[in-house]
Design a protein around this motif. Sequence first.
Motif, PDB file in Angstrom:
ATOM      1  N   LYS A 167       7.683  -5.399   7.220  1.00 42.07           N
ATOM      2  CA  LYS A 167       8.925  -5.747   6.534  1.00 42.07           C
ATOM      3  C   LYS A 167       9.840  -4.532   6.380  1.00 42.07           C
ATOM      4  O   LYS A 167       9.414  -3.472   5.916  1.00 42.07           O
ATOM      5  CB  LYS A 167       8.621  -6.320   5.146  1.00 42.07           C
ATOM      6  CG  LYS A 167       8.037  -7.722   5.185  1.00 42.07           C
ATOM      7  CD  LYS A 167       7.840  -8.285   3.799  1.00 42.07           C
ATOM      8  CE  LYS A 167       7.321  -9.712   3.852  1.00 42.07           C
ATOM      9  NZ  LYS A 167       7.069 -10.284   2.509  1.00 42.07           N
ATOM     10  N   LEU A 168      11.081  -4.722   6.774  1.00 43.32           N
ATOM     11  CA  LEU A 168      12.126  -3.723   6.552  1.00 43.32           C
ATOM     12  C   LEU A 168      12.677  -3.961   5.157  1.00 43.32           C
ATOM     13  O   LEU A 168      13.740  -4.542   4.960  1.00 43.32           O
ATOM     14  CB  LEU A 168      13.215  -3.877   7.617  1.00 43.32           C
ATOM     15  CG  LEU A 168      12.751  -3.677   9.069  1.00 43.32           C
ATOM     16  CD1 LEU A 168      13.805  -4.169  10.043  1.00 43.32           C
ATOM     17  CD2 LEU A 168      12.420  -2.207   9.328  1.00 43.32           C
ATOM     18  N   SER A 169      11.942  -3.501   4.178  1.00 45.19           N
ATOM     19  CA  SER A 169      12.257  -3.810   2.776  1.00 45.19           C
ATOM     20  C   SER A 169      12.011  -2.588   1.907  1.00 45.19           C
ATOM     21  O   SER A 169      11.296  -1.657   2.298  1.00 45.19           O
ATOM     22  CB  SER A 169      11.385  -4.976   2.288  1.00 45.19           C
ATOM     23  OG  SER A 169      10.002  -4.690   2.481  1.00 45.19           O
ATOM     24  N   CYS A 170      12.610  -2.584   0.713  1.00 45.04           N
ATOM     25  CA  CYS A 170      12.379  -1.544  -0.298  1.00 45.04           C
ATOM     26  C   CYS A 170      12.632  -0.140   0.229  1.00 45.04           C
ATOM     27  O   CYS A 170      11.993   0.807  -0.192  1.00 45.04           O
ATOM     28  CB  CYS A 170      10.966  -1.646  -0.861  1.00 45.04           C
ATOM     29  SG  CYS A 170      10.695  -0.722  -2.404  1.00 45.04           S
ATOM     30  N   MET A 171      13.583   0.004   1.139  1.00 41.98           N
ATOM     31  CA  MET A 171      13.855   1.334   1.678  1.00 41.98           C
ATOM     32  C   MET A 171      14.869   2.092   0.832  1.00 41.98           C
ATOM     33  O   MET A 171      14.759   3.299   0.650  1.00 41.98           O
ATOM     34  CB  MET A 171      14.345   1.210   3.122  1.00 41.98           C
ATOM     35  CG  MET A 171      13.291   0.677   4.069  1.00 41.98           C
ATOM     36  SD  MET A 171      13.818   0.702   5.802  1.00 41.98           S
ATOM     37  CE  MET A 171      15.108  -0.556   5.792  1.00 41.98           C
ATOM     38  N   ILE A 172      15.848   1.384   0.299  1.00 43.35           N
ATOM     39  CA  ILE A 172      16.928   2.043  -0.426  1.00 43.35           C
ATOM     40  C   ILE A 172      16.415   2.764  -1.665  1.00 43.35           C
ATOM     41  O   ILE A 172      16.949   3.796  -2.070  1.00 43.35           O
ATOM     42  CB  ILE A 172      18.023   1.013  -0.797  1.00 43.35           C
ATOM     43  CG1 ILE A 172      19.303   1.733  -1.231  1.00 43.35           C
ATOM     44  CG2 ILE A 172      17.552   0.043  -1.858  1.00 43.35           C
ATOM     45  CD1 ILE A 172      20.487   0.795  -1.411  1.00 43.35           C
ATOM     46  N   ILE A 212       7.836  -1.035   5.059  1.00 44.39           N
ATOM     47  CA  ILE A 212       7.547  -0.122   6.174  1.00 44.39           C
ATOM     48  C   ILE A 212       6.427   0.880   5.846  1.00 44.39           C
ATOM     49  O   ILE A 212       6.437   2.022   6.294  1.00 44.39           O
ATOM     50  CB  ILE A 212       8.810   0.613   6.697  1.00 44.39           C
ATOM     51  CG1 ILE A 212       9.428   1.556   5.669  1.00 44.39           C
ATOM     52  CG2 ILE A 212       9.848  -0.380   7.187  1.00 44.39           C
ATOM     53  CD1 ILE A 212      10.534   2.446   6.272  1.00 44.39           C
ATOM     54  N   GLY A 213       5.464   0.419   5.053  1.00 44.01           N
ATOM     55  CA  GLY A 213       4.315   1.263   4.741  1.00 44.01           C
ATOM     56  C   GLY A 213       4.569   2.324   3.700  1.00 44.01           C
ATOM     57  O   GLY A 213       3.780   3.249   3.537  1.00 44.01           O
ATOM     58  N   ASN A 214       5.663   2.196   2.960  1.00 38.92           N
ATOM     59  CA  ASN A 214       5.964   3.113   1.855  1.00 38.92           C
ATOM     60  C   ASN A 214       5.858   4.595   2.223  1.00 38.92           C
ATOM     61  O   ASN A 214       5.132   5.366   1.564  1.00 38.92           O
ATOM     62  CB  ASN A 214       5.060   2.810   0.653  1.00 38.92           C
ATOM     63  CG  ASN A 214       5.467   1.554  -0.071  1.00 38.92           C
ATOM     64  OD1 ASN A 214       6.641   1.340  -0.350  1.00 38.92           O
ATOM     65  ND2 ASN A 214       4.498   0.690  -0.361  1.00 38.92           N
ATOM     66  N   PRO A 215       6.579   5.043   3.242  1.00 38.77           N
ATOM     67  CA  PRO A 215       6.536   6.471   3.572  1.00 38.77           C
ATOM     68  C   PRO A 215       7.077   7.316   2.430  1.00 38.77           C
ATOM     69  O   PRO A 215       7.967   6.887   1.689  1.00 38.77           O
ATOM     70  CB  PRO A 215       7.449   6.569   4.802  1.00 38.77           C
ATOM     71  CG  PRO A 215       8.394   5.416   4.670  1.00 38.77           C
ATOM     72  CD  PRO A 215       7.565   4.315   4.058  1.00 38.77           C
ATOM     73  N   LEU A 245       0.831  -1.191   0.000  1.00 40.05           N
ATOM     74  CA  LEU A 245       0.000   0.000   0.000  1.00 40.05           C
ATOM     75  C   LEU A 245       0.869   1.245   0.000  1.00 40.05           C
ATOM     76  O   LEU A 245       2.014   1.221   0.446  1.00 40.05           O
ATOM     77  CB  LEU A 245      -0.893   0.024   1.248  1.00 40.05           C
ATOM     78  CG  LEU A 245      -1.813  -1.176   1.472  1.00 40.05           C
ATOM     79  CD1 LEU A 245      -2.388  -1.125   2.877  1.00 40.05           C
ATOM     80  CD2 LEU A 245      -2.936  -1.193   0.443  1.00 40.05           C
ATOM     81  N   SER A 246       0.290   2.342  -0.476  1.00 38.91           N
ATOM     82  CA  SER A 246       0.967   3.621  -0.335  1.00 38.91           C
ATOM     83  C   SER A 246       0.770   4.121   1.089  1.00 38.91           C
ATOM     84  O   SER A 246      -0.128   3.658   1.810  1.00 38.91           O
ATOM     85  CB  SER A 246       0.404   4.641  -1.325  1.00 38.91           C
ATOM     86  OG  SER A 246      -0.896   5.034  -0.931  1.00 38.91           O
ATOM     87  N   ALA A 247       1.586   5.072   1.497  1.00 41.19           N
ATOM     88  CA  ALA A 247       1.455   5.619   2.847  1.00 41.19           C
ATOM     89  C   ALA A 247       0.068   6.214   3.070  1.00 41.19           C
ATOM     90  O   ALA A 247      -0.476   6.155   4.177  1.00 41.19           O
ATOM     91  CB  ALA A 247       2.529   6.680   3.081  1.00 41.19           C
ATOM     92  N   HIS A 248      -0.531   6.758   2.018  1.00 45.81           N
ATOM     93  CA  HIS A 248      -1.837   7.406   2.150  1.00 45.81           C
ATOM     94  C   HIS A 248      -2.978   6.390   2.228  1.00 45.81           C
ATOM     95  O   HIS A 248      -4.127   6.774   2.464  1.00 45.81           O
ATOM     96  CB  HIS A 248      -2.072   8.354   0.979  1.00 45.81           C
ATOM     97  CG  HIS A 248      -1.032   9.424   0.862  1.00 45.81           C
ATOM     98  ND1 HIS A 248      -0.785  10.322   1.881  1.00 45.81           N
ATOM     99  CD2 HIS A 248      -0.156   9.735  -0.131  1.00 45.81           C
ATOM    100  CE1 HIS A 248       0.186  11.151   1.518  1.00 45.81           C
ATOM    101  NE2 HIS A 248       0.589  10.813   0.302  1.00 45.81           N
ATOM    102  N   GLN A 249      -2.674   5.112   2.040  1.00 43.60           N
ATOM    103  CA  GLN A 249      -3.702   4.072   2.118  1.00 43.60           C
ATOM    104  C   GLN A 249      -3.610   3.263   3.409  1.00 43.60           C
ATOM    105  O   GLN A 249      -4.366   2.311   3.595  1.00 43.60           O
ATOM    106  CB  GLN A 249      -3.578   3.131   0.910  1.00 43.60           C
ATOM    107  CG  GLN A 249      -3.862   3.790  -0.421  1.00 43.60           C
ATOM    108  CD  GLN A 249      -3.552   2.877  -1.601  1.00 43.60           C
ATOM    109  OE1 GLN A 249      -2.608   2.081  -1.558  1.00 43.60           O
ATOM    110  NE2 GLN A 249      -4.339   2.983  -2.652  1.00 43.60           N
ATOM    111  N   ARG A 294      13.694   4.405  -1.982  1.00 42.93           N
ATOM    112  CA  ARG A 294      12.859   5.560  -1.666  1.00 42.93           C
ATOM    113  C   ARG A 294      13.673   6.811  -1.364  1.00 42.93           C
ATOM    114  O   ARG A 294      13.117   7.918  -1.290  1.00 42.93           O
ATOM    115  CB  ARG A 294      11.955   5.244  -0.477  1.00 42.93           C
ATOM    116  CG  ARG A 294      11.128   3.976  -0.641  1.00 42.93           C
ATOM    117  CD  ARG A 294       9.994   3.927   0.339  1.00 42.93           C
ATOM    118  NE  ARG A 294       8.999   4.962   0.033  1.00 42.93           N
ATOM    119  CZ  ARG A 294       8.062   4.847  -0.905  1.00 42.93           C
ATOM    120  NH1 ARG A 294       7.989   3.764  -1.640  1.00 42.93           N
ATOM    121  NH2 ARG A 294       7.196   5.829  -1.116  1.00 42.93           N
ATOM    122  N   VAL A 295      14.976   6.654  -1.179  1.00 42.05           N
ATOM    123  CA  VAL A 295      15.820   7.774  -0.773  1.00 42.05           C
ATOM    124  C   VAL A 295      16.083   8.692  -1.959  1.00 42.05           C
ATOM    125  O   VAL A 295      16.571   8.246  -3.002  1.00 42.05           O
ATOM    126  CB  VAL A 295      17.147   7.273  -0.188  1.00 42.05           C
ATOM    127  CG1 VAL A 295      18.038   8.441   0.218  1.00 42.05           C
ATOM    128  CG2 VAL A 295      16.885   6.362   1.006  1.00 42.05           C
TER     129      VAL A 295
END
Length: 276
Positions: free
Chosen positions: A193-198, A164-167, A139-143, A200-201
């Motif tokens: 999940k601590l995933s897909c963070m890199i 992490i909720g796609n902030p 989901l997107s953060a807004h969802q 988003r930066v």
Amino acid sequence: MIIDAHQHYWLLSRGDYDWLTSEAGKLFTDYMPNHLKPQLSNHGVARTIVVQSAPTLAETEFLLGLARKEPCIAGVVGWMNLLSGTFEEDLSRLKADPLFVGIRPTFPRGEDGSLLFTERLDRSLQVLADHDVPVDLLLSAHQLHDVIKLVTRAPTLRVVLNHIGNPTLQLDDWEAWADAIAAIAEHPGSYCKLSCMITRVPEGMQANEVLYPYVRHVRQCFGSERLLFGSDWPVCRLSGEYGDTAALLVRLLTDLTEEERVSIYKKNAMRVYGLK
């Protein structure tokens, strides 16, 4: 033993990855186990959870076929149509395969993007809860407010928040994201999940500095017993290689105890997905 709880494989010739076009850059090519296994070995990752990349049962079957051939695949999080009239039958068939460990469905939504709850949807969610099938949520953060509604309607359902909720990583959005994360974490059957963070930066910014407050918040809310390591390979390649995303998480979690480390990198994935 490390378990990567979130990665993908795809074969473009299969033809059901509508989001994968030439505009996807380096993602627009085949990614199969032979591409990843050397990197898993280099970083001490013994097994992975493969997550669906196409909204079709056919792709779920394809991934289960790969898992039967590749010992490094611990399980498959597939896709299902929650509104299908054959949902129960489809779930029963998939559950007959011990490598099927969960689903990541798409949800019906209204014009404003909010989840549309129906009697059929509620029934499917309850079936998943009754069969102890975890549901990954992309989901997107807004969802994120939808997750709170979902677990309220299906309180025994186990949910796994992806990425992490796609902030958005925008300061103006911090409070809404943080409040939603805290509310979701109050549900005892929720994981993150601590995933897909890199990926988003923003370019030119230090990943450690940007992401640290977000990782600190999910740790405070979920605790180490409900967080899972995930590489999101090969999507992570948009910003770095497998080793880069693994090293980033290590830098963000420098103060873990050994017990916490084992939980995040192994035990939680085993518990969530029922791995032997």
